[in-house]
Enzyme design. Structure first.
Site, mmCIF file in Angstrom:
data_model
loop_
_atom_site.group_PDB
_atom_site.id
_atom_site.type_symbol
_atom_site.label_atom_id
_atom_site.label_comp_id
_atom_site.label_asym_id
_atom_site.label_seq_id
_atom_site.Cartn_x
_atom_site.Cartn_y
_atom_site.Cartn_z
ATOM 1 N N HIS A 58 1.568 11.335 -1.982
ATOM 2 C CA HIS A 58 0.340 11.173 -1.197
ATOM 3 C C HIS A 58 -0.404 12.502 -1.196
ATOM 4 C CE1 HIS A 58 -2.204 8.800 1.268
ATOM 5 N NE2 HIS A 58 -2.017 9.468 2.385
ATOM 6 N N ASP A 74 -0.001 6.300 -6.724
ATOM 7 C CA ASP A 74 -0.953 7.380 -6.432
ATOM 8 C C ASP A 74 -0.535 8.568 -7.294
ATOM 9 O OD1 ASP A 74 -2.820 8.957 -5.248
ATOM 10 O OD2 ASP A 74 -2.202 8.556 -3.197
ATOM 11 N N HIS A 99 0.851 -1.190 0.000
ATOM 12 C CA HIS A 99 0.000 0.000 0.000
ATOM 13 C C HIS A 99 0.890 1.244 0.000
ATOM 14 C CE1 HIS A 99 -2.161 3.189 2.437
ATOM 15 N NE2 HIS A 99 -3.015 2.989 1.442
ATOM 16 N N ASN A 100 0.491 2.269 -0.754
ATOM 17 C CA ASN A 100 1.298 3.498 -0.846
ATOM 18 C C ASN A 100 2.787 3.161 -1.005
ATOM 19 O OD1 ASN A 100 -1.033 4.943 -0.583
ATOM 20 N ND2 ASN A 100 -0.580 5.792 1.434
ATOM 21 N N GLU A 109 1.301 0.002 -5.454
ATOM 22 C CA GLU A 109 0.336 1.081 -5.650
ATOM 23 C C GLU A 109 1.022 2.338 -6.184
ATOM 24 O OE1 GLU A 109 -3.351 3.280 -3.344
ATOM 25 O OE2 GLU A 109 -1.725 2.433 -2.147
ATOM 26 N N GLU A 164 -4.070 4.658 -8.574
ATOM 27 C CA GLU A 164 -5.028 5.579 -7.992
ATOM 28 C C GLU A 164 -4.866 6.878 -8.767
ATOM 29 O OE1 GLU A 164 -5.823 7.780 -3.812
ATOM 30 O OE2 GLU A 164 -5.364 5.638 -3.674
#
Length: 751
Positions: free
Chosen positions: A352, A339, A307-308, A337, A386
Site C-alpha cells: 500500500h 497495487d 479490495h487491497n 487487487e 493499480e
C-alpha cells in the site's frame, strides 16, 4: 441414548494414517531463519485435539482443535516456508492453516514420506469431522463435557460435578433447580449419578419440547413416524416435493435405531437428525451446487471482489502477504487487487503506497494466484492492477504474468472476430483476465494496429484517490507511462474514467469499465439509481472503499448491488457485518463467486428503480413470517470464567432495497446458552425478494455496554427453505460453530 464419547474415531478404527497421528512424532516448527525448533506433535485419544510440546513451562494450553483447522498444505506453500527453508526441502514441508486470524503453523518433517503421512492423516481426520452432522457433534460435545466434569474419573457424577457440568455447557441454574434435577435422576439414592441414571440425566437435559410437539403430531404409527407419516410432515409443514420413496430412503440412511429402520419408521432421534442434515437446513440444498445460467455476459453477474487483497490487517502498517490472496481466492473471491510499485533490484513489489505496510514480490503473488485461482471455483478470476511502476518494471510484470500463468492468462479476445459484448463466465472458465489501462482499442488485437511501445495514459481513479487522501487539496490526475507489453494483456476490462451516464452510453465501449469510490457510487445509487442500473446492464462497474478507511473497515455493499454494480470490492481481511452480507450474497450457486443478477437488472425493457418501486408493478412482493423458536448449544464467550454464562437474544435483519430494510429482535434469556427458548413471531414485508438478504445474529445481552457477538448466519431470501428449519451459526471470521444453531419456522406468502 448415550453417544460414544470418542466420536472422532468412528469409521476410522484401525486406519493406518490415524494410528500414525495417535503415535505422534517430532517435527521442526519454522518461524524464521533463526527460529526453527523441534517439537513433538500428537493427536490425542479423542481424535479431535492435537497436542504439541512447548518451551513455555507455564503455558496453559498446548493443544488445538481439529475443528480449528481450515486446511493442510503440502510443500512450501506458505510465505514463511518459502522465505525460511531451502528449495531442496520442498517435499518435507507442510503448513496447517487455521480458521480466522490465527497464524499458519509451518512444519518440516524429517523425510518426504513422513510429511505425506502427516498431511494425509490430518486431512483424513479433518474430512471425517466435517462429515459428522451437527446432531452427532452435539451429542458428543455434551458427553465430552460430562466426562470433563467427572473430576476423579470414577464414572459417577456428584451434585457438585453436575453444577460444574451445567456451567460448562453454558447453563446457570440455581441450587434448588440443580438439586431437583439431581434427585429426580438419582433413583438409587446413592448421592451420585451413574450408569442409567447418567443416561436419564442426559435425556432430561437434551429434551426439546418443540421437537416433542412436532414429532407427536405426526408420529401416528405405534408412537413412531412411518414413511407415510414423515411424508405428510414434509409436505404439510416443509412444503417439500418428496415422494414416499424419498422418505423411505431418508429413514434408511439416517435412522439410528435398527428395529425402527427395518419397519421403515423414524424415531424421535431420527427425526432430530433430519434437522441436522441439509434437508432440514434453512439453506436450500438445490442452491448448493452451481445451478444458475452461466452463459450470459460477464456484466450480468454480481462478482465476489476484494479490495487491497494483499493486506492481512490495516492499511497503514499491516503486513502484505501472498497468504491474503490465497485466503480470498479460497473464499470464492473472483476479482483481486494488485497495487504494484517499483522495487529494488528491478523487481516490482506489491504494497500500500505511501504507508508502512510490508512488501511482497509481484512474482510471488502471481505464483500464488496460479496455484489457488481455481481451487474454490472454476469461473474466471480478474486481476485488478493499480500500476505505479516504471516502464521497465511494467515489462517485467507482463513477462511474469505470461510465463507463470501460461495458458490460463487471457491474452486475446475469444473467437476470430471483434465481439460486441462481454463473454460469459462459462466461456471464460479457468481463465485469468487483467483489468487495467490500455493504449488502444480492443479491435487493434484483430487488425494488427501498430502501437507505440510506450505511451502516456491517465492514472487509475483509485491511484488518484490515494494521493487525494495524502494531500489537503484534490490533485489533478497524473499521466503515467504505459508499456505496450502490459497494455496488450488488458482485453475485456479496460479501465476508463467515468464522466456521466450520457457520456458512457455514447462513448464507453462494452469492454471498458469505470471504478467508483464508495461515496461517488452511493451518490449515484441514491440520486440516479435507475440510470445506474441501466448503465450496468451492458457495462462493468467496480466500487472500492474510501482511502480514509485506514483500518480496513468496509462500506455497506447492498446499495451498490441494488444499483446493479457487479464488482463491489470489500476488505476481505476484516470480519464485519458487511463481509457477512457478502458471504451471504455469494453463498448460493456453488459459492463460485458469480451470482446472476435478476432479470429486471439485465433486461432494458424493465424500468427498475430501487428507490421508487411504484414504477414496478411486476414485482412479486412477499410477506415473510419468521418464528424464532429456540437455540441450541451457544458457545461460552468467556471460557476463562466458569461462572460466565451468556444471556442470548436473536436479531433478525432484512437487507435489500431501502423499502425492505428492517430489524426485529427477541428479548434476552438470562443465563442460558444451552437451550434458550423464545417462540417469538416476526413479520416483514419484502418488496423485492430477488435482492433481499436475511441475516440472523445471536448476541450476548449486556446492560452496561454494547452486546457481544455470539454468531450469525446470512443468506439470500430466495435461497431459504420454508417450514421448521435449523439455522447454523458462523463465527465473526465466517467459520462454522460446531453444534450451535437456531431452530426457526419460516413462511412467505404472496402479497
Amino acid at each position: 441414548m448415550e453417544p460414544d464419547g470418542n466420536l472422532g474415531k468412528h469409521g476410522l478404527e484401525g486406519d493406518v494414517d490415524l494410528q500414525f497421528l495417535l503415535q505422534g512424532g517430532e517435527l521442526t516448527k519454522v518461524k524464521s531463519d533463526s527460529w526453527q525448533k523441534k517439537r513433538f506433535y500428537r493427536l490425542q485419544e479423542d481424535c479431535e485435539t492435537m497436542w504439541h510440546e512447548s518451551s513455555k513451562i507455564f503455558r496453559k494450553n498446548n493443544t488445538f482443535s481439529i475443528d480449528d483447522i481450515d486446511s493442510v498444505r503440502q510443500g512450501r506453500e506458505s510465505e514463511g516456508l518459502l522465505k525460511y527453508t531451502d528449495d531442496s526441502l520442498e517435499d518435507c514441508c507442510f503448513s496447517i492453516i487455521f480458521k480466522g486470524k490465527r497464524k499458519n503453523l509451518d512444519l518440516m518433517a524429517s523425510s518426504p514420506e513422513e510429511a505425506k503421512l502427516w498431511v494425509s492423516g490430518l486431512e483424513k481426520v479433518i474430512t471425517h469431522m466435517d462429515n459428522l452432522n451437527s446432531q452427532q457433534k452435539s451429542e458428543h460435545w455434551i458427553i465430552s463435557c460430562m466426562r470433563k466434569a467427572d473430576k476423579n474419573g470414577d464414572n459417577r457424577m456428584t451434585l457438585k460435578e453436575l453444577k460444574h457440568f451445567l456451567r460448562q455447557i453454558n447453563v446457570e441454574v440455581d441450587d434448588t433447580h440443580a438439586t431437583m434435577l439431581f434427585e429426580k435422576c438419582d433413583t438409587s439414592r446413592s448421592g451420585t449419578l451413574e450408569g442409567d441414571e447418567i443416561k436419564q440425566f442426559y435425556e432430561l437435559l437434551t429434551y426439546r419440547e418443540e421437537i416433542e410437539v412436532i414429532y407427536g403430531k405426526y408420529a401416528l404409527t405405534d408412537g413412531q413416524m412411518s414413511a407415510a407419516n414423515l411424508l405428510t410432515f414434509l409436505k404439510t409443514e416443509q412444503m417439500a416435493s418428496w415422494s414416499l420413496e424419498d422418505a423411505e430412503n431418508f429413514i434408511e440412511k439416517h435412522e439410528p435405531d435398527q428395529t425402527a429402520k427395518q419397519k421403515k419408521h423414524l424415531t424421535k432421534d431420527g427425526f432430530l437428525r433430519y434437522f441436522s442434515q441439509k434437508e432440514g437446513s434453512i439453506f436450500n440444498p438445490e442452491h448448493q451446487p452451481v445451478y444458475q445460467d452461466m452463459s450470459q455476459p460477464l456484466n450480468h453477474y454480481f462478482i465476489s471482489s476484494s479490495h487491497n487483497t494483499y493486506l492481512m490487517e490495516d492499511q497503514l502498517k499491516g503486513p502484505s502477504s501472498t497468504e491474503a490472496y490465497i485466503r480470498a481466492l479460497s473464499k470464492g473471491c473472483r476479482c483481486v487487487e494488485l497495487d504494484i510499485w517499483d522495487g529494488p533490484d528491478g523487481e516490482p513489489l506489491i504494497y500500500h503506497g505511501h504507508t508502512l505496510t510490508s512488501r511482497v514480490l509481484f512474482k510471488d503473488v502471481i505464483k500464488a494466484i496460479k496455484d489457488y485461482a481455481f481451487k474454490a471455483s472454476e469461473y474466471p478470476v480478474i486481476l485488478s492492477l493499480e500500476n505505479h511502476c516504471s516502464v521497465q518494471q511494467q515489462k517485467l510484470m507482463a513477462h511474469y504474468m505470461i510465463s507463470i500463468l501460461g495458458s490460463a492468462l487471457l491474452t486475446h479476445p475469444l473467437g476470430n472476430e471483434m465481439p460486441s459484448a462481454l463473454p460469459s463466465p462459462q466461456e471464460l472458465k479457468r481463465r485469468i483476465l487483467v483489468k487495467g489501462k490500455r493504449l488502444n482499442k480492443l479491435d487493434a488485437a484483430f487488425n494488427n494496429n501498430n502501437t507505440e511501445d510506450v505511451d502516456s495514459v491517465s492514472e487509475e481513479d483509485e491511484a488518484a484517490e490515494v494521493k487525494e487522501s495524502d494531500q489537503k487539496t484534490k490533485p489533478k490526475k497524473s499521466k503515467i507511462k504505459l508499456a505496450k507489453e502490459l497494455s496488450d494483456l488488458v482485453i475485456y476490462c479496460k479501465s476508463v474514467h467515468f464522466n456521466s451516464f450520457e457520456h458512457a452510453k455514447e462513448k464507453q465501449a462494452f469492454y471498458e469499465m469505470a471504478s467508483f469510490k464508495e461515496s461517488k457510487a452511493k451518490t449515484l445509487a441514491d440520486n440516479s439509481a435507475s440510470a445506474f442500473v441501466h448503465h450496468n446492464m451492458d457495462k462493468l462497474s467496480r466500487i472500492y472503499p474510501a482511502g480514509s478507511r485506514t483500518d480496513s473497515s468496509n462500506y455497506n455493499p447492498v446499495p451498490m448491488w441494488n444499483a446493479g454494480c457487479q464488482i463491489v470490492a470489500l476488505n476481505f481481511q476484516t470480519p464485519c457485518k458487511q463481509m457477512d452480507l457478502n458471504q451471504g450474497r455469494f453463498l448460493p450457486n456453488g459459492k463460485c463467486g458469480y451470482i446472476l443478477k435478476p432479470e429486471f437488472m439485465r433486461n432494458p425493457d424493465f424500468l427498475f428503480d430501487p428507490n421508487n418501486l411504484t414504477k414496478a408493478p411486476w414485482l412479486r412482493r412477499k410477506t415473510l413470517h419468521i418464528m424464532v423458536i429456540s437455540a441450541q448449544q451457544l458457545p461460552k464467550l468467556n471460557k476463562d470464567k466458569p461462572k460466565s454464562i451468556v444471556d442470548p437474544l436473536v436479531r433478525v435483519e432484512i437487507y435489500g432495497v431501502a423499502a425492505d430494510r428492517a430489524s426485529q429482535q427477541t428479548p434476552h434469556i438470562n443465563n442460558n446458552g444451552f437451550n434458550p427458548t423464545w417462540n417469538r413471531n416476526f413479520q416483514f414485508i419484502i418488496n423485492v425478494p430477488e435482492l433481499a438478504i436475511v441475516r440472523f445474529e445471536v448476541e450476548d445481552y449486556d446492560t452496561a455496554s454494547a452486546n457481544d457477538f455470539i454468531g450469525q448466519y446470512t443468506l439470500p431470501f430466495t435461497s431459504m427453505q420454508y417450514g421448521y428449519r435449523r439455522v447454523p451459526l458462523l463465527t465473526q471470521s465466517g467459520g462454522i460453530i460446531p453444534s450451535a444453531g437456531l431452530f426457526v419456522h419460516i413462511m412467505a406468502l404472496d402479497n
